[in-house]
Every structure is written in C-alpha cells, then in structure tokens.
Design a protein around this motif. Structure first.
Motif, PDB file in Angstrom:
ATOM      1  N   PRO A   1       0.703  -1.279  -0.067  1.00  0.00           N
ATOM      2  CA  PRO A   1      -0.068  -0.052  -0.010  1.00  0.00           C
ATOM      3  C   PRO A   1       0.847   1.278   0.144  1.00  0.00           C
ATOM      4  O   PRO A   1       2.064   1.062   0.361  1.00  0.00           O
ATOM      5  CB  PRO A   1      -0.773  -0.088   1.357  1.00  0.00           C
ATOM      6  CG  PRO A   1       0.055  -0.985   2.146  1.00  0.00           C
ATOM      7  CD  PRO A   1       0.822  -1.801   1.252  1.00  0.00           C
ATOM      8  N   THR A   2       0.056   2.307  -0.312  1.00  0.00           N
ATOM      9  CA  THR A   2       0.843   3.588  -0.474  1.00  0.00           C
ATOM     10  C   THR A   2       0.168   4.817   0.335  1.00  0.00           C
ATOM     11  O   THR A   2      -0.449   4.294   1.510  1.00  0.00           O
ATOM     12  CB  THR A   2       1.010   3.988  -1.774  1.00  0.00           C
ATOM     13  OG1 THR A   2      -0.370   4.276  -2.311  1.00  0.00           O
ATOM     14  CG2 THR A   2       1.667   2.909  -2.765  1.00  0.00           C
ATOM     15  N   MET A   3       0.260   6.069   0.013  1.00  0.00           N
ATOM     16  CA  MET A   3      -0.440   7.021   0.669  1.00  0.00           C
ATOM     17  C   MET A   3      -1.547   7.476  -0.101  1.00  0.00           C
ATOM     18  O   MET A   3      -1.908   8.550  -0.346  1.00  0.00           O
ATOM     19  CB  MET A   3       0.412   7.953   1.148  1.00  0.00           C
ATOM     20  CG  MET A   3       1.262   8.030   2.506  1.00  0.00           C
ATOM     21  SD  MET A   3       0.326   7.341   4.029  1.00  0.00           S
ATOM     22  CE  MET A   3       0.631   5.745   4.055  1.00  0.00           C
ATOM     23  N   GLY A   4      -2.356   6.607  -0.912  1.00  0.00           N
ATOM     24  CA  GLY A   4      -3.269   7.000  -1.669  1.00  0.00           C
ATOM     25  C   GLY A   4      -2.974   6.849  -3.291  1.00  0.00           C
ATOM     26  O   GLY A   4      -4.135   7.034  -4.358  1.00  0.00           O
ATOM     27  N   CYS A   5      -1.873   6.494  -3.737  1.00  0.00           N
ATOM     28  CA  CYS A   5      -1.553   6.350  -4.900  1.00  0.00           C
ATOM     29  C   CYS A   5      -2.011   5.001  -5.416  1.00  0.00           C
ATOM     30  O   CYS A   5      -2.326   4.050  -4.763  1.00  0.00           O
ATOM     31  CB  CYS A   5      -0.266   6.375  -5.540  1.00  0.00           C
ATOM     32  SG  CYS A   5       0.496   8.220  -5.149  1.00  0.00           S
ATOM     33  N   LEU A   6      -1.936   4.778  -7.115  1.00  0.00           N
ATOM     34  CA  LEU A   6      -2.083   3.563  -7.438  1.00  0.00           C
ATOM     35  C   LEU A   6      -0.868   2.788  -7.651  1.00  0.00           C
ATOM     36  O   LEU A   6       0.236   3.291  -8.213  1.00  0.00           O
ATOM     37  CB  LEU A   6      -2.697   3.539  -8.965  1.00  0.00           C
ATOM     38  CG  LEU A   6      -4.224   4.078  -9.010  1.00  0.00           C
ATOM     39  CD1 LEU A   6      -4.574   4.238 -10.620  1.00  0.00           C
ATOM     40  CD2 LEU A   6      -4.915   2.781  -8.427  1.00  0.00           C
ATOM     41  N   CYS A   7      -0.404   1.802  -6.891  1.00  0.00           N
ATOM     42  CA  CYS A   7       0.962   1.129  -6.786  1.00  0.00           C
ATOM     43  C   CYS A   7       0.811  -0.202  -7.466  1.00  0.00           C
ATOM     44  O   CYS A   7       0.160  -1.382  -7.006  1.00  0.00           O
ATOM     45  CB  CYS A   7       1.166   0.865  -5.277  1.00  0.00           C
ATOM     46  SG  CYS A   7       2.673   0.463  -5.128  1.00  0.00           S
ATOM     47  N   ALA A   8       1.515  -0.402  -8.501  1.00  0.00           N
ATOM     48  CA  ALA A   8       1.674  -1.608  -9.108  1.00  0.00           C
ATOM     49  C   ALA A   8       2.654  -2.604  -8.419  1.00  0.00           C
ATOM     50  O   ALA A   8       3.625  -2.355  -7.615  1.00  0.00           O
ATOM     51  CB  ALA A   8       2.109  -1.543 -10.852  1.00  0.00           C
ATOM     52  N   LYS A   9       2.563  -4.069  -8.870  1.00  0.00           N
ATOM     53  CA  LYS A   9       3.408  -4.942  -8.083  1.00  0.00           C
ATOM     54  C   LYS A   9       4.876  -5.019  -8.738  1.00  0.00           C
ATOM     55  O   LYS A   9       5.062  -4.806  -9.638  1.00  0.00           O
ATOM     56  CB  LYS A   9       3.082  -6.226  -8.417  1.00  0.00           C
ATOM     57  CG  LYS A   9       3.872  -7.670  -7.370  1.00  0.00           C
ATOM     58  CD  LYS A   9       3.172  -8.558  -7.560  1.00  0.00           C
ATOM     59  CE  LYS A   9       3.154  -9.460  -8.905  1.00  0.00           C
ATOM     60  NZ  LYS A   9       2.748 -10.869  -8.649  1.00  0.00           N
ATOM     61  N   GLU A  10       5.914  -4.681  -7.932  1.00  0.00           N
ATOM     62  CA  GLU A  10       7.353  -4.901  -8.153  1.00  0.00           C
ATOM     63  C   GLU A  10       7.885  -5.686  -7.182  1.00  0.00           C
ATOM     64  O   GLU A  10       7.814  -5.525  -5.813  1.00  0.00           O
ATOM     65  CB  GLU A  10       7.838  -3.457  -8.067  1.00  0.00           C
ATOM     66  CG  GLU A  10       7.417  -2.674  -9.386  1.00  0.00           C
ATOM     67  CD  GLU A  10       8.508  -1.617  -9.659  1.00  0.00           C
ATOM     68  OE1 GLU A  10       8.878  -1.465 -10.908  1.00  0.00           O
ATOM     69  OE2 GLU A  10       8.888  -0.625  -8.720  1.00  0.00           O
TER      70      GLU A  10
END
Length: 439
Positions: free
Chosen positions: A343-352
């Motif tokens: 998770p982030t602080m509200g962004c869309l985060c792709a798997k890495e």
C-alpha cells in the motif's frame, strides 16, 4: 472529431516515447543489508524509542514520525499501544500535523480498539478535517444507520455551516451512502473509442484490501495485447496504508477520472526508479468545473455517484496521486490479502519484486504498464479507477477479459456505432461548449 478531442486533452505529439527495459532499472535501496537496516531502524528507533519517550514539545516530532511509520507499514504491538495511550492523553496540546498523523495511525491499526477514546475526541474536535477522521473511525466500528445518523447530528451541531465545508459535505454523503448498480462498462470502452483517447482502466474492489487489475485501451479503441494476442493486464493496489476513505488525505485511491500528463521518475526511495505515470485530479493545478469533468464520461455514467469521488477529492484538496511502482519490502505485509503488493498513501501502486542481491527488479508490473501505455504515440490520456463489486478476492484476469470480450464482440458486430444508447450526447453529438470544457 477524434483529432479535436485529442487536441482538447492537450495530447502529446505523434512520436512514440522510448520504453524502459526492466534490466536497466536499478536501486541500491532494495539490497538485503539496507532492507534489514531499515526495518531495524523503523521498529527500534522510529517507533519503539520515540513512543517510549515522555510526550512533550521536545519529543512531539518523534511521535509524528512514529505515527507515519505505523500508518505506512502497519506496525502494531505493545510499543505502539503505549505511544497511542500517551497521545490520547496529550492530544489537545499537539500540533495539527501530529494530530492528523496520530488519527490516521489509529485508523490504520486500531480497528475497533479505541471507540471510547475517539468518541471523546470527536466531542471536542473543532477542526473539520480532524473531526472527519474521528467520524469515519466511529462509522467503521458501527456502520448501522442509527450510528451514522447520530454522527451526522453531531457534525451539524458542531459545524452549523457544514454544507459550506467541502470535507464535511462529503462526510455527510459518505455516512449516507448506498451503493448504486454499476453501469455497463462497455459504455466506457465505446465512449473512449469514439473520442480517440488513450485510456487506462484500473478495475478494483470496493474492499481495497484486494488488488485490482489495469488494462490499456489505445486511441484507436483496441486493447493492448502481447505477442500471442493475449490481453495484457497489470496488477495494481488502490489501497492506502491507513485504508482511509477516498476523500481524506492519505485515503484509498478515489474512483473516477484522472488526466495522465506524462511520465516521470521519482526521487523518493520508497517509490523507486521505475517510471511512473503522472496523474492530475480534477481541480489540481487548474480551475475545473463539474461540467468539464462529467463530459469525460459517457452519459450513462455521469450520474453514477462513485465516479464523482475523484471530483470531490480534488475539490477538497487532495493532490499528488500518481501510478507508480514500489521498493518497499512486501514482507511487512505478509499474510495481508494484498500481499505481495504494497500500500501507499493513496496512489495506485503496481506490483514490483526486487532482486535483493543485484538491485534490479525481478517483476515490474509498473514498467510493463508504462511501456504498454507508451507503446503507441502520445504520452497523455486518461486513467479511470472503477470498483467492480464487493467480492472479497483479487480482481481476476478472467473478469477483465470477459468485459473486453463483450466490448470487442460489439465492435465486430458494429454495436457501438449502431447502438444509440452508447452515442447519446457523445462523439459527434457533443455540443461545442462541451468540447471546449475539456480543454
């Protein structure tokens, strides 16, 4: 007409931007020794040591840092609970930033543990945003109509002019929300095809603990596929660390329409060196109107309230939501439904996923997504975030392929050009003033 629409979106030139090879991406931030040292520092110094100190003006910054670590990495345990107890006791003397970080951290890991304490804070909180943070915590503890109405009454009593305060106006809607039926997704595909706009669709669940999938629709209406003709899908998490509602800072990614303004590489270690997609919410960096926003959607979606989340979040003041990768160690979140995404602080985060010996990515859904988007001319377009349903499972390839298959079948049959429902108010029927409104 398509050329006009592209001009109105300020699309980039016709040259295709160079794509990035995964093997050329590198950061030493993911190396094993650095990850071990970071976790030790976060747990022992940032959280345990800071929360062990007596809370006063000299130690408050340390408490703020500890709360940030808690809400991002979801740390919990005796040290965190001891720190929270001190912060509840000394709450009235804290700065606004520390109060906000504290309430976000409590929401992140204290699911129903602090109902009495949060109720007490709500009864005396005079700042609208902090009041909203307390209210959404109490609403999550008890989602019943009676409790929601009681919270609305307390809001009106504390803020008689609440309807002039954007965050409270949205809080009222959030407490009253009843989920409407999802319109036909094919209308979105047909609308963007008619407009000739390159678009990313990020399909999510209402429960953002479960990852979603993104796909790319080219300006000609086709969907990006691999060399074998298989639809390309990209894993994305739209959950924030604390998991707050969309209209609050550091909340989950709002549903709705974003403008893609190009790509960039972050200088933030936790995001990492993989190219990201720069996004703009409505009202972010420009004067926007609801009409200008609504015309980006087909008629059948303009009154679908969930797609107004991005509009409301932008009007309230949320900013800097982008689509990026991650260098965070997924093991912080082992056992969570979204693992191994972060998770982030509200962004869309792709798997890495990274090779902790070489510093290169083993898997980069983010790089794949950016390359897919840049694979045809233009660096700008739209991104839409859409919750499909409330199933408690990750969005699957099969679900998304089914949506695309229905659309492509309609295209082959000429359905999107012959069905007046899809074109009502759109494409060639756009009024001149509507076309101007999306500039």
């Amino acid at each position: 007409m398509k050329y006009l629409w592209l001009m109105l979106l300020c699309a980039a030139g016709l040259a295709t931007v160079a794509q990035t090879r995964r093997e050329d991406i590198y950061t030493d931030f993911v190396l094993y020794n650095k990850r071990v040292a970071l976790e030790k520092d976060l747990r022992e110094r940032v959280v345990a040591k800071h929360f062990a100190a007596a809370l006063d003006s000299n130690t408050e910054d340390g408490y703020l840092s500890a709360c940030w670590a808690v809400e991002q990495f979801l740390f919990d345990g005796p040290d965190v609970r001891r720190g929270f107890e001190q912060m509840f006791t000394g709450y009235d003397g804290l700065s606004y930033d520390t109060k906000r970080a504290f309430l976000e951290a409590v929401y992140a890991v204290g699911r129903d543990r602090y109902r009495r304490e949060m109720d007490s804070l709500l009864s005396r909180e005079e700042d609208a945003r902090l009041f909203a943070l307390c209210a959404v915590y109490l609403h999550r503890v008890d989602t019943g109509v009676e409790n929601a109405n009681a919270l609305k009454i307390r809001m009106v009593e504390r803020f008689p002019g609440f309807d002039t305060i954007p965050v409270l106006r949205e809080l009222q809607g959030y407490l009253s929300f009843r989920r409407p039926a999802l319109p036909a997704v094919g209308e979105l595909f047909a609308w963007e095809r008619e407009m000739g706009v390159k678009t990313i669709y990020s399909f999510q669940r209402w429960d953002r603990d479960y990852p979603g999938l993104a796909i790319v629709q080219n300006a000609d209406g086709s969907f990006v596929r691999d060399g074998d003709g298989r639809l390309e899908v990209f894993e994305q998490l739209a959950r924030s660390g604390p998991g707050l509602p969309y209209f609050l800072t550091n909340g989950n990614t709002p549903q709705g329409v974003y403008r893609i303004t190009g790509t960039d590489v972050s200088k933030t270690n936790y995001i990492g060196p993989t190219p990201n997609l720069q996004l703009l919410l409505p009202c972010e960096g420009r004067v926007d109107t609801l009409e200008r926003y609504r015309v980006l959607l087909p008629p059948g979606w303009r009154d679908y309230a969930p797609m107004m989340e991005a509009w409301e979040a932008g009007a309230i003041g949320r900013t800097e939501i982008i689509a990026h990768g991650t260098t965070m160690d997924p093991e912080y979140f082992a056992g969570r439904p979204w693992y191994p995404l972060t998770p982030t602080m509200g962004c869309l985060c792709a798997k890495e996923l990274w090779n902790v010996t070489t510093g290169h990515p083993l898997v980069s859904e983010q790089n794949n997504l950016v390359n897919a988007f840049l694979g045809t001319p233009g660096r700008q377009g739209l991104l839409m975030v859409i919750n499909l349903d409330d199933r408690r499972k990750a969005v699957s390839r099969e679900e998304v392929e089914a949506l695309v298959r229905v659309d492509e079948k309609a295209v082959r049959a000429g359905g999107d050009k012959k069905n007046p429902r899809l074109l009502t108010g759109g494409g060639k029927n756009l009024r001149k003033e509507d076309r101007r409104s999306v500039r």
